[in-house]
Design a protein around this motif. Structure first.
Motif, short mmCIF file in Angstrom:
data_model
loop_
_atom_site.label_atom_id
_atom_site.label_comp_id
_atom_site.label_asym_id
_atom_site.label_seq_id
_atom_site.Cartn_x
_atom_site.Cartn_y
_atom_site.Cartn_z
N LEU A 8 0.80 -1.22 0.00
CA LEU A 8 0.00 0.00 0.00
C LEU A 8 0.83 1.28 0.00
N ALA A 9 2.05 1.23 -0.52
CA ALA A 9 2.89 2.43 -0.53
C ALA A 9 2.23 3.59 -1.27
N PRO A 10 1.63 3.38 -2.46
CA PRO A 10 0.96 4.51 -3.12
C PRO A 10 -0.17 5.07 -2.27
N TYR A 11 -0.87 4.20 -1.58
CA TYR A 11 -1.96 4.60 -0.69
C TYR A 11 -1.42 5.47 0.43
N ALA A 12 -0.27 5.09 0.97
CA ALA A 12 0.33 5.85 2.07
C ALA A 12 0.66 7.26 1.64
N GLY A 13 1.21 7.41 0.43
CA GLY A 13 1.54 8.75 -0.05
C GLY A 13 0.33 9.63 -0.19
N ALA A 14 -0.75 9.06 -0.70
CA ALA A 14 -1.98 9.82 -0.86
C ALA A 14 -2.56 10.19 0.49
N TYR A 68 -17.54 9.65 -5.59
CA TYR A 68 -16.60 10.76 -5.77
C TYR A 68 -15.87 10.63 -7.10
N GLY A 69 -15.94 11.69 -7.92
CA GLY A 69 -15.16 11.75 -9.15
C GLY A 69 -15.69 10.93 -10.31
N VAL A 70 -16.87 10.31 -10.16
CA VAL A 70 -17.43 9.53 -11.26
C VAL A 70 -18.88 9.97 -11.49
N LEU A 71 -19.44 9.57 -12.62
CA LEU A 71 -20.83 9.89 -12.91
C LEU A 71 -21.74 9.07 -12.00
N PRO A 72 -22.95 9.57 -11.71
CA PRO A 72 -23.86 8.83 -10.83
C PRO A 72 -24.08 7.39 -11.26
N GLN A 73 -24.20 7.17 -12.57
CA GLN A 73 -24.45 5.80 -13.06
C GLN A 73 -23.21 4.92 -12.97
N GLU A 74 -22.05 5.52 -12.66
CA GLU A 74 -20.81 4.76 -12.51
C GLU A 74 -20.48 4.48 -11.05
N SER A 75 -21.27 5.00 -10.13
CA SER A 75 -20.99 4.86 -8.71
C SER A 75 -21.12 3.41 -8.27
N PHE A 76 -20.59 3.11 -7.10
CA PHE A 76 -20.67 1.75 -6.57
C PHE A 76 -22.12 1.26 -6.43
N PRO A 77 -23.04 2.03 -5.82
CA PRO A 77 -24.41 1.54 -5.70
C PRO A 77 -25.07 1.28 -7.05
N THR A 207 -4.11 2.17 -12.73
CA THR A 207 -5.08 2.23 -13.83
C THR A 207 -6.51 2.10 -13.35
N LEU A 208 -6.69 1.73 -12.09
CA LEU A 208 -8.04 1.56 -11.53
C LEU A 208 -8.40 2.66 -10.54
N MET A 209 -7.50 3.65 -10.40
CA MET A 209 -7.71 4.70 -9.41
C MET A 209 -7.76 6.07 -10.07
N LEU A 210 -8.48 6.99 -9.45
CA LEU A 210 -8.45 8.39 -9.86
C LEU A 210 -7.07 8.97 -9.56
N PRO A 211 -6.75 10.13 -10.11
CA PRO A 211 -5.43 10.72 -9.86
C PRO A 211 -5.11 10.95 -8.38
N ASP A 212 -6.13 11.08 -7.52
CA ASP A 212 -5.84 11.29 -6.11
C ASP A 212 -5.30 10.03 -5.43
N ARG A 213 -5.37 8.88 -6.11
CA ARG A 213 -4.87 7.59 -5.62
C ARG A 213 -5.60 7.10 -4.37
N ILE A 214 -6.77 7.66 -4.09
CA ILE A 214 -7.59 7.25 -2.96
C ILE A 214 -8.92 6.69 -3.43
N HIS A 215 -9.49 7.30 -4.48
CA HIS A 215 -10.81 6.89 -4.94
C HIS A 215 -10.72 6.09 -6.24
N PRO A 216 -11.50 5.02 -6.36
CA PRO A 216 -11.48 4.22 -7.60
C PRO A 216 -12.12 4.98 -8.75
N ASN A 217 -11.63 4.72 -9.95
CA ASN A 217 -12.29 5.24 -11.15
C ASN A 217 -13.40 4.25 -11.54
N PRO A 218 -14.16 4.51 -12.60
CA PRO A 218 -15.26 3.59 -12.95
C PRO A 218 -14.82 2.15 -13.13
#
Length: 242
Positions: A8-14, A68-77, A207-218
């Protein structure tokens, strides 16, 4: 668990960056930064009545549920609802995620959210604690808040699913030991379904994360949904059997 934390080193930096941001912001300021409109308790309450043959799942959490950072239809729910439908499970997955929520903020709005629903949920999924960790809140406080949330759901006879978090390596061993144990302990205590780490196999892949490295992309959310959906389906079947 140890091998996962080492990855989780990238996670730690974020986390170090976001801790600095959190220190100068209010508890829900992160909601104003979301590119998608986060769900609020009133939004959940205003949804129409469910059909009798549809299951009601409430995704109650922070920005990871809110989208966060995705369209409503792309959200987890939203993606989870589609994945359940693909399995032949007619369900409405209500987005009760609020970006920036800590466990204490979630606890404060829990009763209002539940009381605003048209009926008792078949399952409430809880994803809170990540913002506590970002702010360095004492894990004992996080545990107490999540315990109270689980107690309220149990009192109302609502099945629980916990999607947990893991402390980033830079938080230190003592903090991680105290924080990481919360979700498994509560799952055992309240007979809750547990997905131990919401970002498992996603947070370490840029490739699966937003640029903030905390939130997933779609695409990251799609992968999480693929891993979580079988547990949700089993939880709904377990509720049928009771």
């Amino acid at each position: 668990m140890t091998s996962l934390i080492r990855k989780l080193a990238p996670y730690a930096g974020a986390v170090l960056l976001l801790q600095g941001l959190s220190a100068c912001s209010g508890e829900n300021d992160a909601a104003n930064q979301s590119l998608a409109t986060p769900s609020t308790p009133s939004a959940v309450a205003s949804a129409g009545a469910e059909k009798a043959d549809r299951r009601l799942v409430v995704a109650f959490g922070d920005s990871l549920y809110a989208g966060y950072g995705v369209l409503p239809q792309e959200s987890f729910p939203a993606q989870l609802e589609k994945a359940l439908a693909a399995r032949g499970i007619a369900a409405s997955v209500r987005n009760a995620g609020v970006s920036g929520d800590t466990s204490s903020a979630g606890l404060r709005r829990l009763a209002f959210t539940l009381d605003g629903l048209d009926r008792k949920p078949d399952l409430v999924m809880v994803n809170l604690g990540g913002n506590d960790m970002l702010r360095g809140i004492d894990p004992a406080e996080t545990r107490a808040n999540l315990t109270t949330i689980c107690e309220e759901l149990k009192k109302r006879g609502i099945p629980i699913m916990l999607t947990g978090m893991i402390a980033a390596p830079n938080m230190g061993r003592d903090y991680a030991d105290a924080f990481n144990a919360i979700y498994a302990d509560l799952a055992k205590r309240y007979d809750a379904v547990l997905y131990p780490f919401f970002l498992d196999q996603v947070v370490t892949d840029p490739t699966l994360m937003l640029p903030d490295r905390i939130h997933p992309n779609p695409q990251g959310l799609e992968k999480i949904v693929g891993r979580v959906t079988p547990l949700v389906a089993d939880a709904l079947k377990r509720d049928d059997a009771n």
